[in-house]
Write a protein that holds these residues in place. Sequence first.
Motif, mmCIF file in Angstrom:
data_model
loop_
_atom_site.group_PDB
_atom_site.id
_atom_site.type_symbol
_atom_site.label_atom_id
_atom_site.label_comp_id
_atom_site.label_asym_id
_atom_site.label_seq_id
_atom_site.Cartn_x
_atom_site.Cartn_y
_atom_site.Cartn_z
ATOM 1 N N SER A 1 0.836 -1.203 0.000
ATOM 2 C CA SER A 1 0.000 0.000 0.000
ATOM 3 C C SER A 1 0.868 1.249 0.000
ATOM 4 O O SER A 1 1.990 1.261 0.532
ATOM 5 C CB SER A 1 -0.939 0.019 1.206
ATOM 6 O OG SER A 1 -0.201 0.069 2.414
ATOM 7 N N ALA A 2 0.317 2.305 -0.615
ATOM 8 C CA ALA A 2 1.022 3.583 -0.670
ATOM 9 C C ALA A 2 0.005 4.714 -0.636
ATOM 10 O O ALA A 2 -1.154 4.544 -1.037
ATOM 11 C CB ALA A 2 1.878 3.673 -1.934
ATOM 12 N N THR A 3 0.436 5.881 -0.173
ATOM 13 C CA THR A 3 -0.459 7.036 -0.068
ATOM 14 C C THR A 3 0.116 8.307 -0.688
ATOM 15 O O THR A 3 -0.637 9.244 -0.955
ATOM 16 C CB THR A 3 -0.787 7.335 1.411
ATOM 17 O OG1 THR A 3 0.442 7.586 2.114
ATOM 18 C CG2 THR A 3 -1.516 6.164 2.057
ATOM 19 N N GLN A 4 1.409 8.347 -0.928
ATOM 20 C CA GLN A 4 2.054 9.591 -1.331
ATOM 21 C C GLN A 4 2.481 9.590 -2.801
ATOM 22 O O GLN A 4 2.973 8.576 -3.313
ATOM 23 C CB GLN A 4 3.281 9.847 -0.456
ATOM 24 C CG GLN A 4 2.974 9.999 1.021
ATOM 25 C CD GLN A 4 2.065 11.184 1.305
ATOM 26 O OE1 GLN A 4 2.262 12.276 0.748
ATOM 27 N NE2 GLN A 4 1.066 10.985 2.166
ATOM 28 N N THR A 5 2.299 10.717 -3.453
ATOM 29 C CA THR A 5 2.774 10.900 -4.822
ATOM 30 C C THR A 5 4.288 10.653 -4.875
ATOM 31 O O THR A 5 5.030 11.097 -3.997
ATOM 32 C CB THR A 5 2.476 12.326 -5.310
ATOM 33 O OG1 THR A 5 1.071 12.540 -5.299
ATOM 34 C CG2 THR A 5 3.004 12.544 -6.721
ATOM 35 N N GLY A 6 4.711 9.934 -5.900
ATOM 36 C CA GLY A 6 6.117 9.600 -6.054
ATOM 37 C C GLY A 6 6.487 8.226 -5.538
ATOM 38 O O GLY A 6 7.565 7.706 -5.865
ATOM 39 N N SER A 7 5.627 7.638 -4.732
ATOM 40 C CA SER A 7 5.881 6.262 -4.279
ATOM 41 C C SER A 7 5.885 5.341 -5.489
ATOM 42 O O SER A 7 5.074 5.497 -6.408
ATOM 43 C CB SER A 7 4.802 5.818 -3.294
ATOM 44 O OG SER A 7 4.779 6.646 -2.156
ATOM 45 N N PHE A 8 6.791 4.368 -5.498
ATOM 46 C CA PHE A 8 6.850 3.468 -6.651
ATOM 47 C C PHE A 8 7.286 2.073 -6.236
ATOM 48 O O PHE A 8 7.884 1.870 -5.174
ATOM 49 C CB PHE A 8 7.815 4.010 -7.718
ATOM 50 C CG PHE A 8 9.272 3.872 -7.359
ATOM 51 C CD1 PHE A 8 9.992 2.722 -7.679
ATOM 52 C CD2 PHE A 8 9.925 4.892 -6.675
ATOM 53 C CE1 PHE A 8 11.334 2.586 -7.332
ATOM 54 C CE2 PHE A 8 11.277 4.766 -6.332
ATOM 55 C CZ PHE A 8 11.978 3.611 -6.653
ATOM 56 N N ILE A 9 6.993 1.116 -7.103
ATOM 57 C CA ILE A 9 7.478 -0.252 -6.977
ATOM 58 C C ILE A 9 7.787 -0.734 -8.385
ATOM 59 O O ILE A 9 7.023 -0.473 -9.324
ATOM 60 C CB ILE A 9 6.456 -1.159 -6.252
ATOM 61 C CG1 ILE A 9 7.024 -2.551 -6.014
ATOM 62 C CG2 ILE A 9 5.136 -1.228 -7.004
ATOM 63 C CD1 ILE A 9 6.171 -3.383 -5.032
ATOM 64 N N GLU A 10 8.918 -1.389 -8.549
ATOM 65 C CA GLU A 10 9.366 -1.801 -9.877
ATOM 66 C C GLU A 10 9.718 -3.284 -9.862
ATOM 67 O O GLU A 10 10.423 -3.761 -8.968
ATOM 68 C CB GLU A 10 10.579 -0.970 -10.305
ATOM 69 C CG GLU A 10 10.989 -1.159 -11.748
ATOM 70 C CD GLU A 10 12.009 -0.123 -12.186
ATOM 71 O OE1 GLU A 10 11.606 1.031 -12.457
ATOM 72 O OE2 GLU A 10 13.210 -0.473 -12.220
#
Length: 385
Positions: free
Chosen positions: A287-296
Amino acid sequence: MSEHEKIKFEDGLVESGDETALSRLFERAEAGEELTVGFLGGSITQGSVASDDTLCYAYRVYDWFVKTFPKSHFTYVNAGIGATDSEYAAARVAEDLLSVKPDFVLMEFAVNEGPTDHYTETYEGTLRQILTSKPDIAVVLMCNVFYDEGRNAERIHRLVARHYDIPVLSMRTTIYEAILSGDLDKSMITSDDLHPNDYGHGLVARVITTYLESVSDKCTAKAAETEKTDGNAGRREIPAPLTANRYEKSVKYDKRNSDAVIRGIQGFTPDDTPREAVRDCFRYGYSATQTGSFIEYEVNGACIAVQFKRTVNLPAPVAHVTVDGDESAATMLDANFDQTWGDFLALTDIYISDKPSVHTVRIEITESHPDDKGDFYLAGILVSG
């Protein structure tokens, strides 16, 4: 004559298929063996709208086995997950159902997908995994229907069934036909033209058990003539695939198995909440909430899809996903869901090709809001082929 007595339950069989494996199953049940019966499908299989889990059609069919063969012990496995299709099933059937080695499987996805070439292939991929899981597994396919207009994916499911010589049961030729003829009031069985209520689940179950009883009766007659089914008779030959068959080999990467394929992560938090039941589909994700968070990720496959939560807790973040850095083909993943029936496990195809190869998949939050009530929940990525 009551409404249900006007339904021609015996008309439910629309593809006869080879009944050898089913006959062998009934002989084993009559002999008192321990057997497992499993059900794979969407919300109707899960038991949506039924007032109790024991009143859904799947449990009622299981109960038919228990009462018909009292010498045997049956284990019940319900692998239904609401609002899911055979593409997701191809990635989860091994864990959710085949891991318990079922002897009988009933599968239904006819109202969860369209009659397209894509779903013909995903349905076949799921079915092939079931058929190859045990040499004598008994399989029945079933098609639910939208009761307002008779819409479903029955045509393509029957096409696949004929190729593998599997029986198919239809609610369109039975329950829906009774509605069309005026012998059954639609409002008695469903409030939304799709999901059966308790009475409706009973009718669906009866379509299935009417067929099972007919096969069981044949077995009883054969036993009276001292003709047993050959112990190897239920071992079917699996024909060559009907489609490109990229979904027979399908895997879902989530928190439990992604370490080897994640190449970078920032701002996404893993979910360690234990999964207590098959229907607990929002587990082991990120889970993520902030702009710019990423997973690759770096994965090897021909077909790639992203699975994420669309939430009714608005507003929520928005992400976009790229494959191999191609921004021109980026796909938006909007976590905002404006329906009222609850959070939705969405599945979005992001890459489809003929042959498998290595690809980089990057999912990044591109929009978040100070007043967000929901998060962006990545359930996983599905890789096939």
